[in-house]
Write an enzyme that holds these catalytic residues in place. Structure first.
Site, mmCIF file in Angstrom:
data_model
loop_
_atom_site.group_PDB
_atom_site.id
_atom_site.type_symbol
_atom_site.label_atom_id
_atom_site.label_comp_id
_atom_site.label_asym_id
_atom_site.label_seq_id
_atom_site.Cartn_x
_atom_site.Cartn_y
_atom_site.Cartn_z
ATOM 1 N N ASP A 277 64.317 37.438 47.570
ATOM 2 C CA ASP A 277 64.629 36.919 48.749
ATOM 3 C C ASP A 277 64.011 37.554 49.693
ATOM 4 O OD1 ASP A 277 66.757 38.023 50.674
ATOM 5 O OD2 ASP A 277 66.287 39.912 51.018
ATOM 6 N N ASP B 2 66.133 43.519 47.726
ATOM 7 C CA ASP B 2 66.615 45.089 48.501
ATOM 8 C C ASP B 2 68.221 45.120 48.518
ATOM 9 O OD1 ASP B 2 66.222 43.525 50.602
ATOM 10 O OD2 ASP B 2 65.733 44.988 51.579
ATOM 11 N N ASP C 98 71.690 40.717 47.548
ATOM 12 C CA ASP C 98 70.799 40.908 46.257
ATOM 13 C C ASP C 98 71.126 41.506 44.899
ATOM 14 O OD1 ASP C 98 68.429 39.365 47.823
ATOM 15 O OD2 ASP C 98 68.264 41.533 48.635
#
Length: 666
Positions: free
Chosen positions: A366, A558, A562
């Site tokens: 991410d 995080d 996600d």
């Protein structure tokens, strides 16, 4: 909970011995060892060692009886954890580690008792060697080994227990307009707590009054203090700044961030890896192999020689098969690995990732909060009008943003404070559809518009070639200045991506941010494969597609968005600064939220797997040669493995696996 955690294996009797009942408590295990040592020392001085009388040993009238009494007490007291474990395994019809250990100590004790009766009660010939000395050392080694293993686990726990010390002993609970100091354990969810300037936030909660900057570095790894206003969440253990906050407690003392981290360490010790399962299986195979080979040796040698020789061969096989080393081979490596990981902020929730990490070929990231800091910062503020200088443009923008909690507004306030500039109060501030603000500053009307909204209003928008977020300040239908804010790369992100490539892994960036920003970040980091403007389900599908093509994927993220991807990936890695949802979905937690910890995890996993395989061979592999020798297959060539030598080999293998586990380094 992710797909891997939904199918956790139940703990074997070996795990129950380590983690349940009396053995669970470090003090009880330590006490059992020392008490057993007290019983064993006289045996070591009075009983022959491996058939030999050592220089320091002595006998006296009745010493043989005293040895039998002490050995019986030691067998019952010191051997009870193994015997109970064996009973549990046999009831489950799955003999494994505890059954094999019990086979060894029962054989040593039973044969020694037979030898005592044969030699001292019946006074028959020839003299039969007893194994009381071997029994004592066998039980001591097993207890010592498990004590050392538990000590390693305790050290691993202590490596993250320092988080608990961040919490104050008491909280200032607000009741009826007055504060009362109350123990954290007594503070209920929903209670109002006052956090004074410079104090640690006692529990996870939500700000209901006041505003201040809070330093969350010791908990989340974020180095920069975060502005906290009403409705913002705060984490227990973070340090309050210069102003007082009143928070509403959302997590009790046993369920906040710090408690969750400590829970992860305990959980990581309890989860069994595939290699741990292999150790249990090997122990089961050894149990059956020892019985078959031992009784075949008994039968054959009783026929070609005599029953006494057959019994000696049987005892040698059963003693040498005792899995001291095998029982400690993997737990010692896991304990050492967990301790190393914890010291470097790496918490492994699922031990299977140690094996799976060797097959990983794609690492998916991410962007926000993972490769970048996840916090907007002012990159540039410029004037486009002769009537306003840069300082005035910044002050006007600060005035408009002063009443907003948007990340951009927070970044402007931090920048103003850093520049030691103040701003004037703004009136009639309104949020504009499409991205923007409008309001009055010193009786003048201003607008702060996104590029899209500025274009829609047919303003002459300058070309800046910026991938970051840009806002234009407008007065009298003229753009008089602009502000550029952007999310900054984490300091070690580029070094981490380079290291990923050096390991022949393919980095991929998946983000919900716009394409221009994604392309800019990818170029800075040297990531060739990236996709932007993605919804959470699309990220998950991309990972699933990679897996369908035969790739093994590790996902690093995080945020809440996600979580599906972390659960889908073969290995999910979450930053400790992330959300609870992401932490729950991940297999590995990087407490310090440092990108380079990903490289450390891969190194740790690779070296742990290597040491585990080495210990499996040291702990069990020697039986491939030792068991046939113990059975006497080479007796015709004059090569006979005595019971005493078998016990010595078994003990040496235990020392080897312990030293090999201790040599694991990161």
């Amino acid at each position: 909970m992710n797909q891997h955690q939904q199918h956790q294996m139940s703990m074997s009797s070996h795990d129950q011995m380590l983690h349940g009942g009396q053995m669970m408590h470090m003090g009880n295990l330590k006490q059992k060892f020392w008490n057993s040592l007290f019983l064993a020392v006289p045996i070591l001085f009075m009983a022959p060692a491996m058939g030999l009388h050592l220089p320091f040993q002595f006998q006296f009238a009745g010493s043989d009886i005293l040895v039998v009494l002490l050995a019986t007490i030691l067998f019952i007291y010191g051997g009870s954890p193994f015997l109970k474990g064996a009973v549990a395994e046999l009831k489950a019809r799955q003999p494994e580690m505890m059954t094999l250990i019990s086979l060894g100590i029962v054989t040593a004790y039973g044969y020694s008792l037979y030898a005592f009766i044969h030699n001292n009660v019946l006074h028959q010939h020839p003299f039969v060697m007893d194994f009381f000395w071997e029994l004592a050392t066998l039980i001591l080694i097993m207890l010592l080994g498990h004590w050392l293993e538990m000590n390693s686990m305790m050290q691993a726990q202590q490596a993250v227990n320092h988080l608990a010390s961040l919490l104050p002993a008491k909280a200032h609970v607000l009741q009826n307009g007055r504060t009362h100091d109350v123990s954290l354990q007594q503070v209920a969810v929903g209670a109002k707590v006052v956090v004074r300037a410079g104090e640690a936030v006692p529990l996870d909660g939500q700000v209901i009054s006041g505003h201040s900057e809070v330093n969350e570095a010791l908990v989340t790894g974020e180095s920069q203090a975060v502005q906290k206003n009403v409705n913002d969440a705060v984490v227990g253990g973070s340090l309050n700044g210069s102003k007082t906050l009143t928070i509403k407690v959302t997590q009790a003392a046993g369920s906040g961030f710090v408690a969750n981290v400590n829970h992860l360490v305990q959980q990581s010790q309890q989860n069994k890896s595939q290699l741990q399962t292999w150790a249990q299986r090997v122990a089961g195979w050894l149990f059956y192999a020892a019985l078959v080979i031992g009784f075949l040796a008994l039968l054959v040698w009783s026929i070609i020689s005599d029953v006494a020789t057959g019994i000696q061969r049987l005892v040698t096989v059963l003693v040498i098969a005792c899995p001291h080393a095998l029982g400690l081979a993997i737990p010692l490596v896991n304990a050492r690995s967990t301790a190393l990981g914890s010291r470097h902020g790496i918490l492994i929730q699922r031990r299977q990732v140690i094996e799976e990490s060797a097959q990983i070929d794609y690492v998916v990231f991410d962007k926000t909060g993972t490769l970048t800091q996840g916090q907007f910062q002012v990159i540039a503020c410029r004037s486009l009008s002769k009537e306003y200088d840069q300082s005035q443009i910044l002050q006007i923008i600060g005035s408009l943003e002063s009443q907003s909690n948007h990340p951009i507004a927070q970044s402007v306030r931090r920048y103003l404070k850093k520049q030691q500039q103040s701003f004037k109060p703004a009136q009639n501030v309104q949020t504009l559809a499409g991205g923007g603000l409008a309001g009055q500053v010193a009786t003048e009307n201003y607008q702060l518009l996104s590029p899209r909204l500025a274009a829609q209003k047919h303003l002459q928008v300058p070309t800046l070639h910026q991938s970051e977020t840009t806002s234009f300040l407008v007065h009298d239908q003229q753009i008089i200045g602009y502000l550029i804010v952007g999310d900054q790369l984490r300091s070690t992100a580029k070094k981490m991506i380079t290291a990923i490539k050096d390991q022949k892994l393919t980095p991929v960036m998946l983000t919900g941010d716009n394409s221009a920003i994604a392309a800019h970040i990818a170029k800075q980091l040297g990531i060739q494969h990236f996709k932007a403007e993605l919804q959470p389900q699309v990220k998950q599908q991309i990972i699933a597609d990679l897996q369908k093509k035969g790739h093994q994927v590790m996902m690093v993220g995080d945020g809440v968005n996600d979580a599906p991807s972390l659960a889908q990936a073969n290995i999910g890695v979450a930053f400790g600064a992330g959300t609870d949802v992401a932490l729950d979905a991940a297999d590995v937690i990087l407490v310090n939220s440092k990108p380079l910890a990903i490289i450390q995890f891969l190194k740790l996993a690779r070296r742990t797997r290597q040491k585990t395989l080495e210990n499996l061979w040291w702990g069990a592999g020697y039986n491939i040669i030792a068991l046939p020798l113990a059975a006497g297959v080479l007796a015709f060539a004059g090569i006979v493995l005595s019971p005493a030598l078998g016990a010595l080999l078994m003990s040496l293998s235990t020392v080897i696996v312990a030293l090999n586990a201790a040599s694991l380094r990161l």
